[in-house]
Design a protein around this motif. Structure first.
Motif, PDB file in Angstrom:
ATOM      1  N   CYS A  32       0.862  -1.188   0.000  1.00 20.85           N
ATOM      2  CA  CYS A  32       0.000   0.000   0.000  1.00 20.85           C
ATOM      3  C   CYS A  32       0.893   1.230   0.000  1.00 20.85           C
ATOM      4  CB  CYS A  32      -0.873   0.048   1.245  1.00 20.85           C
ATOM      5  SG  CYS A  32      -2.121  -1.231   1.261  1.00 20.85           S
ATOM      6  N   SER A  34       0.209   4.061   1.373  1.00 25.57           N
ATOM      7  CA  SER A  34       0.196   4.603   2.734  1.00 25.57           C
ATOM      8  C   SER A  34      -0.743   3.725   3.557  1.00 25.57           C
ATOM      9  CB  SER A  34      -0.290   6.052   2.736  1.00 25.57           C
ATOM     10  OG  SER A  34      -1.594   6.090   2.205  1.00 25.57           O
ATOM     11  N   THR A  35      -0.709   3.885   4.872  1.00 24.13           N
ATOM     12  CA  THR A  35      -1.549   3.026   5.718  1.00 24.13           C
ATOM     13  C   THR A  35      -2.776   3.789   6.205  1.00 24.13           C
ATOM     14  OG1 THR A  35       0.427   1.866   6.430  1.00 24.13           O
ATOM     15  CG2 THR A  35      -1.536   1.560   7.777  1.00 24.13           C
ATOM     16  N   CYS A  36      -3.953   3.264   5.888  1.00 24.65           N
ATOM     17  CA  CYS A  36      -5.186   3.898   6.369  1.00 24.65           C
ATOM     18  C   CYS A  36      -5.257   3.723   7.884  1.00 24.65           C
ATOM     19  CB  CYS A  36      -6.410   3.251   5.722  1.00 24.65           C
ATOM     20  SG  CYS A  36      -6.357   3.289   3.925  1.00 24.65           S
ATOM     21  N   PHE A  38      -7.502   2.922   9.937  1.00 24.92           N
ATOM     22  CA  PHE A  38      -8.312   1.848  10.523  1.00 24.92           C
ATOM     23  C   PHE A  38      -7.786   0.460  10.156  1.00 24.92           C
ATOM     24  CE2 PHE A  38      -9.856   2.936   6.359  1.00 24.92           C
ATOM     25  CZ  PHE A  38     -10.103   1.722   5.758  1.00 24.92           C
ATOM     26  N   CYS A  39      -6.703   0.406   9.375  1.00 26.42           N
ATOM     27  CA  CYS A  39      -6.309  -0.857   8.747  1.00 26.42           C
ATOM     28  C   CYS A  39      -5.425  -1.724   9.628  1.00 26.42           C
ATOM     29  CB  CYS A  39      -5.558  -0.560   7.452  1.00 26.42           C
ATOM     30  SG  CYS A  39      -5.071  -2.068   6.611  1.00 26.42           S
ATOM     31  N   PHE A  41      -4.603  -4.920   8.161  1.00 25.93           N
ATOM     32  CA  PHE A  41      -4.126  -5.964   7.234  1.00 25.93           C
ATOM     33  C   PHE A  41      -2.614  -5.863   7.079  1.00 25.93           C
ATOM     34  CE2 PHE A  41      -8.484  -5.191   5.492  1.00 25.93           C
ATOM     35  CZ  PHE A  41      -9.005  -6.414   5.877  1.00 25.93           C
ATOM     36  N   GLN A  43       0.550  -5.224   5.201  1.00 24.12           N
ATOM     37  CA  GLN A  43       0.974  -4.547   3.970  1.00 24.12           C
ATOM     38  C   GLN A  43       2.276  -3.797   4.208  1.00 24.12           C
ATOM     39  OE1 GLN A  43       0.414  -0.993   4.228  1.00 24.12           O
ATOM     40  NE2 GLN A  43      -0.868  -1.061   6.043  1.00 24.12           N
ATOM     41  N   GLY A  78      -5.750  -7.321  -0.603  1.00 27.30           N
ATOM     42  CA  GLY A  78      -4.492  -6.802  -0.086  1.00 27.30           C
ATOM     43  C   GLY A  78      -4.662  -6.131   1.254  1.00 27.30           C
ATOM     44  N   GLY A  79      -3.755  -5.197   1.434  1.00 27.61           N
ATOM     45  CA  GLY A  79      -2.922  -4.504   0.453  1.00 27.61           C
ATOM     46  C   GLY A  79      -3.762  -3.864  -0.647  1.00 27.61           C
ATOM     47  N   THR A  80      -3.059  -3.505  -1.694  1.00 23.20           N
ATOM     48  CA  THR A  80      -3.697  -2.829  -2.824  1.00 23.20           C
ATOM     49  C   THR A  80      -3.216  -3.475  -4.115  1.00 23.20           C
ATOM     50  OG1 THR A  80      -3.413  -0.808  -1.509  1.00 23.20           O
ATOM     51  CG2 THR A  80      -4.236  -0.521  -3.732  1.00 23.20           C
ATOM     52  N   ARG A 149      -7.861   7.887   5.098  1.00 26.90           N
ATOM     53  CA  ARG A 149      -7.855   7.262   3.768  1.00 26.90           C
ATOM     54  C   ARG A 149      -7.407   8.322   2.762  1.00 26.90           C
ATOM     55  NH1 ARG A 149      -8.527   2.064   1.586  1.00 26.90           N
ATOM     56  NH2 ARG A 149      -9.429   2.242  -0.467  1.00 26.90           N
TER      57      ARG A 149
HETATM   58  S1  SF4 Z   1      -4.941  -2.640   2.867  1.00 30.04           S
HETATM   59 FE1  SF4 Z   1      -6.617  -1.294   2.228  1.00 30.04          FE
HETATM   60  S2  SF4 Z   1      -7.328  -0.385   4.130  1.00 30.04           S
HETATM   61 FE2  SF4 Z   1      -5.292  -1.239   4.548  1.00 30.04          FE
HETATM   62  S3  SF4 Z   1      -3.834   0.436   4.239  1.00 30.04           S
HETATM   63 FE3  SF4 Z   1      -4.005  -0.673   2.328  1.00 30.04          FE
HETATM   64  S4  SF4 Z   1      -5.591   0.428   1.173  1.00 30.04           S
HETATM   65 FE4  SF4 Z   1      -5.793   1.064   3.332  1.00 30.04          FE
END
Ligand code: SF4
Length: 396
Positions: A32, A34-36, A38-39, A41, A43, A78-80, A149
């Motif tokens: 990703c 950048s890191t959102c 709330f995330c 996951f 990445q 993902g990730g993205t 986001r």
């Molecule tokens: S995985 Fe999705 S929610 Fe998490 S940082 Fe990446 S884009 Fe944002």
């Protein structure tokens, strides 16, 4: 969880595979920009050498599954995944196609709006991807900001148009509600925008605060408290509005036009089989559940040495799998058929769950008809609690 590896793990499983059973494939692309906030996951920031390591290694991870066993659905998450440049998307897609073949029923790719570009969409279309899941979260500046986001409302709308212009006829949008300071009026504006865009599928997630996220820390400092009553209001209103738009609810958080439910997720919730590729991906395959290490270097090194590294690896019991089928089945509007579950898992001692399910009916939380149980609207609002109590039945 204990970290360990198993030699020849894939080969052992492959030997046991019943070739006539088809399965789903999940590919985790762990990058990703950048890191959102709330995330939670797994990445990483996309440095070129890491992308190359990922692409080379995933080919190695696909290889043992090269067989005539048909793949029904594929999901890139993902990730993205959309962050990959077009040539890398092509490489990953071709590596998967060459080894696992063309998915028979559905191929979804998740895209963040800021990553949607015509050249990437063309590559995806040429590969055979037929479903795009767009991570919208909100159409409004202040909500996107609250979620950390990094995308603008304009980018979201442009991305949606580009996806439609590229010819994708099965498009999902992800939305988040119950964000701190989000009023019902603000949320309804997101749903109104959804109505205007007319996607084929909508996933709506109630914001959950995982402890290792930036948002959790921010809100802990502000002593923010979640309000279950407020969440229930959001759920109920959302279900009503989406229903009026012609989007049918088929799971607590998922809605679609008729016939456009996500087949990959249905396969998972029905507790069939799937293999997850990439760091942090989980699998349920041939009576085992295993989760890859959430560390790119460790994942790559393990595969290089033919000793895949898992953070979880357990044998599934028939009883446990039957309970999971019940719990996830009850989250779906179609509910569960106890006769089918008993047929599929003959060892399942259902006498401990029968009284529980009948109790749900007495409380108005479930309905039953000919051995099939499904939650009522009131029951769906309590699905998490019901699931936890069902797990408790396993201890009896
Ligand atoms: S995985 Fe999705 S929610 Fe998490 S940082 Fe990446 S884009 Fe944002």
């Amino acid at each position: 969880m204990e970290l360990h590896s198993k030699k020849h793990f894939f080969e052992d499983l492959q030997d046991k595979a019943q070739k006539e059973i088809s399965f789903g494939v999940y590919v985790h692309v762990p990058f990703c920009a950048s890191t959102c906030d709330f995330c939670s996951f797994y990445q990483e920031t996309p440095h070129r050498q890491d992308l190359l390591k990922y692409l080379q290694t995933i080919r190695t991870e696909f290889a043992p599954f090269s067989s005539d066993r048909p793949v029904e659905t594929v999901f890139w998450g993902g990730g993205t995944p959309g962050l990959l440049p077009p040539s890398d998307i092509e490489f990953l897609g071709n590596a998967q196609l060459e080894t696992l073949g063309v998915p028979l029923r559905e191929w979804t790719v998740e895209m963040a709006p800021s990553t949607v570009k015509p050249d990437k969409l063309k590559v995806l279309k040429d590969l055979g991807v037929d479903r795009i899941s767009l991570g919208v979260q909100s159409f409004q500046e202040e909500m996107l900001e609250a979620l950390g986001r990094r995308q603008s409302p304009r980018q979201v709308l442009e991305a949606y148009d580009l996806i439609r212009s590229a010819g994708f006829q099965n498009v999902n949008i992800d939305l988040i509600f119950a964000v701190p300071n989000q009023t019902m009026e603000i949320w309804l504006r997101d749903l109104e925008k959804t109505r205007e865009l007319a996607p084929d599928h909508v996933s709506t997630y109630c914001l959950t605060l995982e402890e290792d996220t930036a948002l959790y820390l921010k809100l802990a400092k502000a002593r923010h408290k979640m309000d279950p009553g407020r969440e229930a209001d959001f759920y109920e209103r959302t279900w009503e509005v989406l229903h009026n738009m012609g989007l049918q609810q088929y799971e607590i958080s998922n809605f679609s036009r008729p016939g456009m439910a996500c087949l990959h997720n249905l396969n998972t919730w029905r507790m069939h089989e799937w293999i997850g590729f990439g760091p942090s991906a989980s699998s349920q395959y041939m009576g085992r559940r295993f989760t890859n290490t959430a560390n790119l270097d460790e994942w790559a090194q393990g595969l290089l040495e033919k000793k895949p590294v898992f953070t979880e690896d357990s044998e599934l019991s028939s009883r446990g799998l039957a309970l999971d089928t019940l719990i996830f089945g009850l989250r779906m509007n179609e509910g569960v058929d106890l006769f089918e579950i008993r047929e599929r898992f003959p060892e399942f001692e259902s006498f401990t769950v029968d009284p529980f399910l009948e109790g749900l009916v007495d409380e108005g939380l479930a309905e039953s008809s000919g051995g099939r149980f499904s939650l009522t609207l009131k029951g769906r609002l309590l699905a998490d609690r019901i699931g936890a109590e069902l797990l408790g039945c396993n201890d009896i």
